[in-house]
Structure formats: structure tokens, C-alpha cells
Design an enzyme around this catalytic site. Structure first.
Site, PDB file in Angstrom:
ATOM      1  N   ASN A 129       0.877  -1.186   0.000  1.00 44.15           N
ATOM      2  CA  ASN A 129       0.000   0.000   0.000  1.00 44.15           C
ATOM      3  C   ASN A 129       0.910   1.231   0.000  1.00 44.15           C
ATOM      4  O   ASN A 129       1.548   1.526   1.009  1.00 44.15           O
ATOM      5  CB  ASN A 129      -0.900   0.003   1.238  1.00 44.15           C
ATOM      6  CG  ASN A 129      -1.747   1.271   1.320  1.00 44.15           C
ATOM      7  OD1 ASN A 129      -1.692   2.124   0.436  1.00 44.15           O
ATOM      8  ND2 ASN A 129      -2.524   1.381   2.377  1.00 44.15           N
ATOM      9  N   ALA A 164      -8.270   0.833  -2.795  1.00 43.05           N
ATOM     10  CA  ALA A 164      -8.627   0.017  -1.634  1.00 43.05           C
ATOM     11  C   ALA A 164      -9.284  -1.270  -2.122  1.00 43.05           C
ATOM     12  O   ALA A 164      -9.963  -1.280  -3.167  1.00 43.05           O
ATOM     13  CB  ALA A 164      -9.583   0.790  -0.737  1.00 43.05           C
ATOM     14  N   GLY A 186       2.155  -2.588   4.782  1.00 39.12           N
ATOM     15  CA  GLY A 186       1.163  -1.559   5.116  1.00 39.12           C
ATOM     16  C   GLY A 186       0.742  -1.729   6.562  1.00 39.12           C
ATOM     17  O   GLY A 186       1.462  -2.325   7.362  1.00 39.12           O
ATOM     18  N   ASP A 188      -2.749  -2.137   9.559  1.00 38.52           N
ATOM     19  CA  ASP A 188      -3.769  -3.123   9.914  1.00 38.52           C
ATOM     20  C   ASP A 188      -4.875  -3.195   8.867  1.00 38.52           C
ATOM     21  O   ASP A 188      -5.472  -4.252   8.655  1.00 38.52           O
ATOM     22  CB  ASP A 188      -4.371  -2.782  11.282  1.00 38.52           C
ATOM     23  CG  ASP A 188      -3.356  -2.946  12.396  1.00 38.52           C
ATOM     24  OD1 ASP A 188      -2.437  -3.776  12.241  1.00 38.52           O
ATOM     25  OD2 ASP A 188      -3.463  -2.250  13.412  1.00 38.52           O
ATOM     26  N   THR A 232      -1.064   2.040  12.894  1.00 41.30           N
ATOM     27  CA  THR A 232      -1.147   1.409  14.216  1.00 41.30           C
ATOM     28  C   THR A 232      -0.267   0.158  14.271  1.00 41.30           C
ATOM     29  O   THR A 232       0.407  -0.096  15.251  1.00 41.30           O
ATOM     30  CB  THR A 232      -2.610   1.027  14.546  1.00 41.30           C
ATOM     31  OG1 THR A 232      -3.455   2.144  14.275  1.00 41.30           O
ATOM     32  CG2 THR A 232      -2.763   0.636  15.998  1.00 41.30           C
ATOM     33  N   ASP A 542     -11.169  -3.213  13.265  1.00 41.23           N
ATOM     34  CA  ASP A 542      -9.786  -3.190  12.758  1.00 41.23           C
ATOM     35  C   ASP A 542      -9.540  -1.981  11.857  1.00 41.23           C
ATOM     36  O   ASP A 542      -8.882  -2.075  10.811  1.00 41.23           O
ATOM     37  CB  ASP A 542      -9.459  -4.474  11.969  1.00 41.23           C
ATOM     38  CG  ASP A 542      -9.369  -5.696  12.876  1.00 41.23           C
ATOM     39  OD1 ASP A 542      -9.608  -5.557  14.088  1.00 41.23           O
ATOM     40  OD2 ASP A 542      -9.078  -6.791  12.362  1.00 41.23           O
ATOM     41  N   GLY A 543     -10.095  -0.844  12.245  1.00 41.10           N
ATOM     42  CA  GLY A 543      -9.835   0.379  11.489  1.00 41.10           C
ATOM     43  C   GLY A 543     -10.843   0.670  10.394  1.00 41.10           C
ATOM     44  O   GLY A 543     -10.659   1.614   9.631  1.00 41.10           O
TER      45      GLY A 543
HETATM   46  C1  LIG Z   1      -3.879   9.321  27.472  1.00 36.99           C
HETATM   47  C2  LIG Z   1      -3.341   8.397  26.447  1.00 36.99           C
HETATM   48  C3  LIG Z   1      -4.407   7.635  25.723  1.00 36.99           C
HETATM   49  C4  LIG Z   1      -3.832   6.517  24.899  1.00 36.99           C
HETATM   50  C5  LIG Z   1      -4.859   5.488  24.582  1.00 36.99           C
HETATM   51  C6  LIG Z   1      -4.220   4.328  23.932  1.00 36.99           C
HETATM   52  C7  LIG Z   1      -5.171   3.212  23.641  1.00 36.99           C
HETATM   53  C8  LIG Z   1      -4.614   2.448  22.496  1.00 36.99           C
HETATM   54  C9  LIG Z   1      -5.368   1.202  22.179  1.00 36.99           C
HETATM   55  C10 LIG Z   1      -4.994   0.793  20.811  1.00 36.99           C
HETATM   56  C11 LIG Z   1      -5.781  -0.367  20.314  1.00 36.99           C
HETATM   57  C12 LIG Z   1      -5.397  -0.651  18.916  1.00 36.99           C
HETATM   58  C13 LIG Z   1      -6.288  -1.646  18.270  1.00 36.99           C
HETATM   59  C14 LIG Z   1      -5.987  -1.667  16.786  1.00 36.99           C
HETATM   60  C15 LIG Z   1      -6.682  -0.995  15.926  1.00 36.99           C
HETATM   61  C16 LIG Z   1      -6.297  -0.926  14.467  1.00 36.99           C
HETATM   62  O1  LIG Z   1      -6.808  -2.040  13.793  1.00 36.99           O
HETATM   63  C17 LIG Z   1      -6.887   0.345  13.868  1.00 36.99           C
HETATM   64  C18 LIG Z   1      -6.473   0.483  12.385  1.00 36.99           C
HETATM   65  O2  LIG Z   1      -5.090   0.588  12.274  1.00 36.99           O
HETATM   66  P1  LIG Z   1      -4.355   1.119  10.915  1.00 36.99           P
HETATM   67  O3  LIG Z   1      -4.936   0.384   9.765  1.00 36.99           O
HETATM   68  O4  LIG Z   1      -2.902   0.787  11.103  1.00 36.99           O
HETATM   69  O5  LIG Z   1      -4.643   2.560  10.799  1.00 36.99           O
HETATM   70  N1  LIG Z   1      -6.398   1.497  14.602  1.00 36.99           N
HETATM   71  C19 LIG Z   1      -7.203   2.243  15.343  1.00 36.99           C
HETATM   72  O6  LIG Z   1      -8.382   2.065  15.377  1.00 36.99           O
HETATM   73  C20 LIG Z   1      -6.556   3.375  16.125  1.00 36.99           C
HETATM   74  C21 LIG Z   1      -7.071   3.451  17.541  1.00 36.99           C
HETATM   75  C22 LIG Z   1      -6.350   4.549  18.259  1.00 36.99           C
HETATM   76  C23 LIG Z   1      -7.029   4.883  19.538  1.00 36.99           C
HETATM   77  C24 LIG Z   1      -6.380   6.042  20.245  1.00 36.99           C
HETATM   78  N1  LIG Z   2      -3.676   2.292  -3.317  1.00 32.45           N
HETATM   79  C1  LIG Z   2      -4.592   2.521  -2.383  1.00 32.45           C
HETATM   80  N2  LIG Z   2      -5.361   3.618  -2.421  1.00 32.45           N
HETATM   81  C2  LIG Z   2      -6.252   3.858  -1.467  1.00 32.45           C
HETATM   82  N3  LIG Z   2      -6.494   3.047  -0.402  1.00 32.45           N
HETATM   83  C3  LIG Z   2      -5.747   1.942  -0.303  1.00 32.45           C
HETATM   84  C4  LIG Z   2      -4.774   1.620  -1.292  1.00 32.45           C
HETATM   85  N4  LIG Z   2      -4.194   0.446  -0.938  1.00 32.45           N
HETATM   86  C5  LIG Z   2      -4.797   0.052   0.216  1.00 32.45           C
HETATM   87  N5  LIG Z   2      -5.730   0.950   0.588  1.00 32.45           N
HETATM   88  C6  LIG Z   2      -6.587   0.953   1.804  1.00 32.45           C
HETATM   89  O1  LIG Z   2      -6.004   1.847   2.726  1.00 32.45           O
HETATM   90  C7  LIG Z   2      -6.425   1.505   4.037  1.00 32.45           C
HETATM   91  C8  LIG Z   2      -5.377   1.887   5.057  1.00 32.45           C
HETATM   92  O2  LIG Z   2      -4.219   1.200   4.754  1.00 32.45           O
HETATM   93  P1  LIG Z   2      -3.131   0.765   5.822  1.00 32.45           P
HETATM   94  O3  LIG Z   2      -2.032   0.120   5.027  1.00 32.45           O
HETATM   95  O4  LIG Z   2      -3.738  -0.020   6.889  1.00 32.45           O
HETATM   96  O5  LIG Z   2      -2.575   2.158   6.374  1.00 32.45           O
HETATM   97  P2  LIG Z   2      -2.849   2.917   7.758  1.00 32.45           P
HETATM   98  O6  LIG Z   2      -2.286   2.042   8.829  1.00 32.45           O
HETATM   99  O7  LIG Z   2      -2.082   4.181   7.618  1.00 32.45           O
HETATM  100  O8  LIG Z   2      -4.315   3.095   7.913  1.00 32.45           O
HETATM  101  C9  LIG Z   2      -6.695   0.023   3.999  1.00 32.45           C
HETATM  102  O9  LIG Z   2      -7.954  -0.218   4.557  1.00 32.45           O
HETATM  103  C10 LIG Z   2      -6.659  -0.366   2.527  1.00 32.45           C
HETATM  104  O10 LIG Z   2      -7.857  -1.025   2.150  1.00 32.45           O
END
Ligand SMILES: CCCCCCCCCCCCC/C=C/[C@@H](O)[C@H](COP(=O)(O)O)NC(=O)CCCCC
Ligand SMILES: Nc1ncnc2c1ncn2[C@@H]1O[C@H](COP(=O)(O)OP(=O)(O)O)[C@@H](O)[C@H]1O
Ligand SMILES: [Ca+2]
Length: 573
Positions: A129, A164, A186, A188, A232, A542-543
Site C-alpha cells: 500500500n 482500496a 502496510g 492493519d 497502528t 480493525d480500522g
Molecule cells: C492518554 C493516552 C491515551 C492513549 C490510549 C491508547 C489506547 C490504544 C489502544 C490501541 C488499540 C489498537 C487496536 C488496533 C486498531 C487498528 O486495527 C486500527 C487500524 O489501524 P491502521 O490500519 O494501522 O490505521 N487502529 C485504530 O483504530 C486506532 C485506535 C487509536 C485509539 C487512540
Molecule cells: N492504493 C490505495 N489507495 C487507497 N487506499 C488503499 C490503497 N491500498 C490500500 N488501501 C486501503 O487503505 C487503508 C489503510 O491502509 P493501511 O495500510 O492499513 O494504512 P494505515 O495504517 O495508515 O491506515 C486500507 O484499509 C486499505 O484497504
């Protein structure tokens, strides 16, 4: 050189020091011999952690011979750094007494490698990604990952995604013959695409309906690898204890295998999504919805949105029902940790797959078996919650090194349900802050945690219709959100850093954006913080924002396998 069926031994030189090299059973070791013929320090490498053996003196980066010599060979292997969670490529150059001895060493080591590491991948399908996290996916793959794959003799087919769900669709539809695994570079969200592709394809091939919430899903053979390059990176962190592309690559090369529980989320009799890290309502749903409007901030969008949503101090009514797991096996407050080789997880296998047919490697999809997993007394809890979260694993990540539920297991067929009741802002801040320390976040009077096999969430009767009506009205006024305005002018999404990116890339983001605004029109997604009262939140899966409020979740034990081994306790070389 001495060779018998179990041992190969000879003198070798490293620099100007003499060593005794020994290949015995599962280990290759070399022991320094001093001038008086006494044995000194030994370095020992498990054959399963050898990355490659090359004739000559070979550099890591170029893989070119720096000196043409008939006597040398170079060994590449896994080297543990610091506390052992971070891995790097170790390299040692050996000089043999003759060319014959050198050739025998390279042959013997390569044969041992084949014998002791039969499950290493040979061909991988890689999805990058380019926009995940800090947008360094392509650079990470080409500079850190590809050279290691080449060194280990792994060939890869690389797809840089342009939209996506491209990776998910590719896995669902294309011919995957010859691939031993799929890899995402990439975060989550990208992992989730591979997860949906791999599970969906496996069920298609096995003729299992994913929509039936009572069916036993067919476990997936195709391994998934995660090279962290997201925001994350929870899946990577929680399965390896670190977010490091080189460490992940080495786990993939040596063919590590870690089973993982997966939660299926259903709305009525339809599958909505799968989750491995967090299905969260209330705070985490609001943070995600708010963060989508600030994607241009990169990973920092979660910190900013977390702060904004915290200030809103919202709580939501809900009716939570759960099916408890067997509390004799483990509990979310037993202070244990799921580590590499976890006993709770390995003992769960028999319970999860009582009718595994080892001759066909197939699992019977007998419904009665599945229903036995769903047997037991459901418990109902009604109230107002700051957040309700379900996690199949600890969900540790750099923001929260111990995770949402520090004692959760990766592969025990259960998830932890965390319910945080309405409390004052200071109380909730204490709860959140404890995620960043080693203090017990469950030791608070307004927090409940249960180890469960299934969960149902609904809005309390009576309150539900009235509140949803009000929420629909509010959401209607919010159709033209700032997210949409940004999408009309997509350059803003990338903070002006758009030069050189194709229209197709933008279309990918636009597809995601229009999905978000469709949800907003339906009244599910977040409206700008704090400006209005709201009584319905959204689910963060999961985001991804889910398009339904009333959902049911079920844990499928050990449904997929990652190229990982769980978190190792300190094992310094
Ligand atoms: C005062 C300090 C507060 C800090 C709070 C920290 C709590 C963190 C818990 C994190 C749980 C993470 C679970 C995972 C979620 C990911 O799947 C999701 C998508 O990730 P990505 O695709 O890499 O962007 N991430 C989130 O939903 C972010 C949650 C952040 C919450 C502060
Ligand atoms: N080329 C693309 N353009 C736009 N969205 C994309 C592309 N490739 C993947 N994605 C989407 O982007 C979202 C976020 O990607 P991810 O790699 O988890 O980054 P981040 O952790 O920054 O959210 C995913 O849900 C995926 O489906
Ligand atoms: Ca689990």
C-alpha cells in the site's frame, strides 16, 4: 573434515583466528580455539534460523563477492538484538583449509537447511500500500525486504495497490498456484484486506457459507506475512512484540507459523467483516470516524482525534450479551502473557478441532460441532458505556505496549470483552492512560472484562428507536462533511504532496471516501465532534467503520496463520 551421519566438523578461520566449526543435529556452531588449543567462546545458530549460505566473501547489500576466493563461504543467519525481539541479519565469513572442505560445508549446510526447515516459503505474493502510514511502503519493501528475499532464494510477485480492496479482490479471484504465502506492506487495514481475501477464498473452495453465523469455518493454509508500514501496526506488534520490517522479513523467510483467532462480525444473517484486533464501539468508533477526516495527518490523526473525542466526553446506551469462555482455562485478569509456544494456545487446538482429519488435512464442517462451541448460558448487561471493545488478542501496539487486554491469547479461540461504563472524564482518562503503562486498566470500578466466545450488541428497547430517529436527523444535516469536501479536492488528503501520483491512486481513496459518506448518509458515521448530542456511536472493526450498530460477533479459533511465532522471552545469542 570429519563427516558422519549426525556430525560434520572441521577447522575454519574467521579473520586470523582459528575455530572449530560443527554441524550437529539442529545446530551449526563455531568455537574459538586459542593458541594453546583450548576452546573459547562458542556461537551457535539453529539451522532453522540460517538465511543463506554463499560461496566466497559476500556483502549483505549487494550480495556480490568482494573477493574471489576458493576457500571462503559466508553464512547469513538470524541475529537477535537488544532484548531479542528485534532481529537483524547476522553474517560470518569462514575460511576453510581447502576448496574441497569449503564445498562440503556449503553442501552440508544447504542440505541441513532443507531437512530442518521444510516449511519455508519459496514464492510469495506481495501487496504494497503506497499510502499506508508515512507512505514509505515501497521504499521499505525495495530497500529492506527484497534484498533479504533474494538472498534467501525466495521469488516474489509484487503488486503496488492502486485502490482500496485491490489486494482482497486479487486473492479472492486470481490464480494463486505456486504461492506459499501472501504478504502485505502496510498497516492493519492492509492486513485486513489479505485476511478477508484468504478467509473468503478458503471458504469458497471448501463450499462453506461465510454468512451463516453458526457454521464452522475452514481454517486457512495460505500464510499471511505482515511488513509493518502503517499507522497502528497492531497485528505485527502483537504477534512479534516489535514493529520492524527486517524482523518481519526474517520471520517470513524462515517460515515461522503462528495461528491466530479471528472474530466474524454479523448483522442478522449476513457477514459484515472479520476482525483480529479490535471491534470497538463508543470511544474507539468515534476516534476512527473522526480520524478519517484527518487522514492527511498520517499516523498522528489517531492522537489528534483521540484527544478531540476524549474532550467530547460521550457515553452510549447499549445492551451487551456475551457467551463466557471456560474460566478454568484462562482469564483476562490472570496476569499471564501469551508468549511464543504458549501452552494455553497449543492446548486449545484439540478443543477447537476435535475432528481434524490429518490424512486429508481437512476439518469437518459439521454444524453440531460448531454449535458445541456456541453452547452455554448467555449473560446480559445493559447500561451506558464509554466504550465496548472486543479483542481476539492483546492488541498491543506502540501506543499501548501492553495492549487493550494484556493477557489475551493469540490462538485460544476466545476474545476479551471490555466494557467501560459511563464515568467522569478523569476516570476515563485514568483508564486510557493505563494503556500506556503497566498499571492494570481493568482495576477500576467502572470497567468490566470477560473472556468470551461470542458477543451480541443491541440498542436498549424503547430508547433505541427514539434515539436512532434523532441521530438520523442529525446525520442528514451532516451529509456534506469536511471529509467529503476534502474528497472533492483530493489533493488535500495528501497534504499537497500529490505530485506524481496517478489518478487511479486518487480514485482508490475516493472509493473509500464515498463509502464513508454513504455510511454518513445512513446516519452511521461520526459527525464533527462535540457540536451535537448523539446517542448512537459507530463500530471500529480493525480500522474500518461498520455500517451497522446491532451486530453479533463470534470467535473462530486459529482460523488463519501468520509468518510469526508469537512474542519470545529474552533469548540473547
Ligand atoms: C492518554 C493516552 C491515551 C492513549 C490510549 C491508547 C489506547 C490504544 C489502544 C490501541 C488499540 C489498537 C487496536 C488496533 C486498531 C487498528 O486495527 C486500527 C487500524 O489501524 P491502521 O490500519 O494501522 O490505521 N487502529 C485504530 O483504530 C486506532 C485506535 C487509536 C485509539 C487512540
Ligand atoms: N492504493 C490505495 N489507495 C487507497 N487506499 C488503499 C490503497 N491500498 C490500500 N488501501 C486501503 O487503505 C487503508 C489503510 O491502509 P493501511 O495500510 O492499513 O494504512 P494505515 O495504517 O495508515 O491506515 C486500507 O484499509 C486499505 O484497504
Ligand atoms: Ca484469543
Amino acid at each position: 573434515m570429519e563427516i558422519d551421519s549426525v556430525r560434520v566438523e572441521s577447522s575454519v578461520w574467521i579473520g586470523n583466528k582459528r575455530y572449530k566449526a560443527l554441524l550437529s543435529g539442529w545446530y551449526f556452531s563455531w568455537t574459538e580455539i586459542d593458541k594453546r588449543n583450548r576452546e573459547r567462546k562458542t556461537i551457535s545458530v539453529p539451522v532453522s534460523e540460517v538465511i543463506g549460505v554463499k560461496e566466497g566473501r559476500v556483502e549483505i547489500q549487494t550480495q556480490k563477492k568482494v573477493e574471489d576466493t576458493d576457500l571462503d563461504f559466508t553464512l547469513f543467519y538470524v541475529k537477535r538484538n537488544g532484548h531479542g525481539l528485534s532481529w537483524s541479519l547476522g553474517r560470518t565469513q569462514f575460511c576453510c583449509p581447502s576448496r574441497g572442505v569449503r564445498d562440503q560445508w556449503t553442501t552440508q549446510l544447504r542440505t541441513a537447511l532443507k531437512t530442518h526447515s521444510p516449511s519455508r516459503p519459496h514464492r510469495l505474493l506481495v501487496f504494497i500500500n503506497p499510502f499506508g502510514g508515512k507512505k514509505r511502503g515501497k521504499q521499505i519493501f525495495h530497500s529492506l525486504v527484497a534484498p533479504l528475499f533474494e538472498l534467501a532464494g525466495i521469488s516474489s510477485h509484487v503488486v503496488v495497490t492502486e485502490r482500496a480492496n485491490q489486494a482482497r479482490d486479487y486473492i479472492l479471484k486470481k490464480d494463486l498456484t505456486g504461492f506459499n504465502g501472501v504478504i502485505c506492506v502496510g498497516g492493519d487495514g492492509m492486513f485486513s484486506e489479505l485476511l478477508h481475501g484468504v478467509i473468503g477464498r478458503t471458504q469458497q473452495e471448501a463450499g462453506v457459507s461465510e454468512h451463516d453465523p453458526t457454521v464452522m469455518l475452514q481454517p486457512c493454509d495460505l500464510h499471511i506475512g505482515v511488513i509493518p508500514a502503517g499507522s497502528t501496526d497492531c497485528v505485527c506488534f502483537a504477534t512479534m512484540g516489535i514493529n520492524d520490517p527486517v524482523t518481519s522479513t526474517l520471520h517470513i523467510i524462515i517460515g515461522d507459523s503462528q495461528p491466530l483467532d479471528v472474530c466474524s462480525v454479523h448483522y442478522q444473517n449476513t457477514l459484515v467483516r472479520y476482525s483480529v484486533s479490535m471491534v470497538g464501539y463508543g470511544f474507539y468508533g468515534d476516534v476512527l470516524a473522526e480520524s478519517e477526516r484527518h487522514r492527511w495527518m498520517g499516523p498522528l490523526r489517531y492522537d489528534y482525534s483521540g484527544f478531540m473525542v476524549y474532550l467530547c466526553n460521550r457515553s452510549y446506551p447499549g445492551l451487551v450479551q456475551y457467551l463466557p469462555a471456560d474460566s478454568h482455562i484462562s482469564s483476562p485478569r490472570d496476569k499471564t502473557r501469551c508468549l511464543s509456544g504458549c501452552r494455553v494456545c497449543s492446548e486449545s487446538k484439540e478443543r477447537l478441532f476435535p475432528h481434524f482429519d490429518s490424512s486429508s488435512s481437512l476439518y469437518s464442517t459439521n454444524v453440531s460441532q460448531c454449535n458445541s462451541e456456541l453452547e452455554g448460558e448467555w449473560v446480559t448487561i445493559e447500561g451506558r458505556f464509554k466504550c465496548v471493545s472486543l479483542t481476539c488478542m492483546s492488541s498491543s501496539c506502540p501506543r499501548s505496549p501492553e495492549g487493550l487486554s494484556p493477557s489475551a491469547h493469540l490462538a485460544d479461540g476466545t476474545a476479551d470483552l471490555i466494557m467501560v461504563r459511563e464515568t467522569n472524564p478523569l476516570g476515563f482518562l485514568t483508564f486510557l492512560h493505563r494503556h500506556t503503562t503497566k498499571q492494570d486498566q481493568f482495576d477500576l470500578p467502572f470497567v468490566e472484562v470477560h473472556r468470551v466466545k461470542a458477543v451480541r450488541f443491541s440498542l436498549p428497547p424503547g430508547e433505541a428507536e427514539e434515539e436512532e430517529e434523532e441521530y438520523e436527523k442529525q446525520a442528514d444535516r451532516e451529509i456534506q462533511t469536511s471529509a467529503e469536501r476534502e474528497l472533492e479536492d483530493p489533493e488535500k488528503l495528501f497534504c499537497g504532496n500529490i505530485a506524481g501520483q496517478s489518478q487511479q491512486h486518487l480514485a482508490g481513496w475516493k472509493e473509500r471516501g464515498s463509502e464513508t459518506s454513504r455510511l454518513k448518509r445512513q446516519g452511521f458515521a461520526c459527525v464533527p465532534c462535540c457540536t451535537k448530542p448523539r446517542s448512537v456511536s459507530v463500530w471500529n472493526c480493525d480500522g474500518e467503520i461498520l455500517p451497522h450498530t446491532e451486530i453479533s460477533c463470534r470467535v473462530h479459533g486459529q482460523l488463519v496463520r501468520l509468518f510469526a511465532r508469537g512474542i519470545e522471552t529474552s533469548t540473547m545469542q
